[in-house]
Design an enzyme around this catalytic site. Sequence first.
Site, PDB file in Angstrom:
ATOM      1  CE  LYS A 276      54.112  59.772  19.974  1.00  0.00           C
ATOM      2  NZ  LYS A 276      53.972  58.472  19.306  1.00  0.00           N
ATOM      3  NE  ARG A 311      49.236  56.038  24.884  1.00  0.00           N
ATOM      4  CZ  ARG A 311      50.147  56.961  25.181  1.00  0.00           C
ATOM      5  NH1 ARG A 311      50.582  57.779  24.228  1.00  0.00           N
ATOM      6  NH2 ARG A 311      50.621  57.079  26.408  1.00  0.00           N
TER       7      ARG A 311
END
Length: 330
Positions: A276, A311
Site C-alpha cells: 500500500k 492478504r
Amino acid sequence: MTLYYRPLVEEQGSHVLAGGWCRFSKVEVLSRHGSAELISADEVPQDILKRLTSVRSDLGISASTKARPQIMGILNTTPDSFSDGGQFDSRASARTHAVRLKQEGADIIDIGGESTRPGADEVALEEEIARTKPAILDVRQVSSVPLSIDTRKAPVAVAALDAGVDWINDVSALSFDCEMGQVAARSGAPLCLMHAPSDPKTMQQNAQYQDVLLDVYDYLAARVDFALSQGVLRHNIIVDPGIGFGKTLEHNLALLRGLALFHGLGCPVLLGASRKRFIGTISGAEKAQDRMAGSIAVALAGAGQGAQILRVHDVCETVQALKLWAAVRG
C-alpha cells in the site's frame, strides 16, 4: 457511554487471544470521552472477554488459525490494479500465478476483476465476470486450493460461486449491492466485510474521522449485525479494517497500532496492507513492486496482534518471514 476493549499482547499473558498464538493479561479501555484506562483482563465484562478469547472458525481451510495466520495470496485479473495490473489478466498467466501462489504457501487465493485502488472507475458487471470466472474455472482444473472472490457485486459472486470459489470478499461490507448478504447466506460461504468510507473513485477525497480506530470498529460492528440479519452465520464472518481505503498515513498507522481491538467483534481479522501507498511513503519506495520488505514488516506487526489472515502479494517471502518470526518467539 460506549466502552471499547483493546487487549495488550504479551508473551506470558493469562488469556489466549482469539484462541490463537497471542496472549494478554491487560486490556486498554477506550471511550470517546475521557482518557484511556488500563485494567486487568479479569475485570473485562464476561461477554466481551468471551469474544476476545473464543476460538475462531477455521473457515474451511486446513491450516489452523490456532498456530499462525493464514496467508491469502492476491490474484488480480485486472489491467489497472495499483501493484500488478495487467500481469495476470490472461487465462494462462492467471492459472500459472495461482499455481505459483499455492506452491509458495498460500492458504487461500483471492481473485479480483475490479481494481479498488484510489480513484478507480467501476467495472461493468459483464466485464468483471468475464475477467474472473474463466480464471476460477482454470484454477479449479489444476488445484483444489481454497479460492475467494474479491467483489462488491452479487451477480459476480454468484458466478464465482458457481465456478468453484469458497469465500466472498466484499470491500463494501454489503453496502454496494443489497443482494450480496443473501447470496452469502444462501451459499454458506465465509464472508469478509471490509471498512471503506465510500467507493474507490472518491474514498481518498475526504478521509476524515472523529477517532479512526473507534469509527472503523463501530462501522464493522454495524456491518456484522447487518450480515447476521441477512442470515449469514457469525462463524462465517471475517472483518477487515480496510488499510489504505479512505485513510491517510496517520489513519493507517493508528489502525495498525490498535489492531487487536477488532478481536472484540468475535470474528477472524484480515489485514490487507500489502504494497500500500503508506508503506512507500514511510520507506521511500515509490514503486509498489519495491515495497515487499515494508509489506512484510507490517504483516509481522499484524501477526503480533493476532490477525488471523494476511492478504499479501509476496506469498513466499511472507511465509518465510512468519516461519522465522514464529521460531524466534518459540
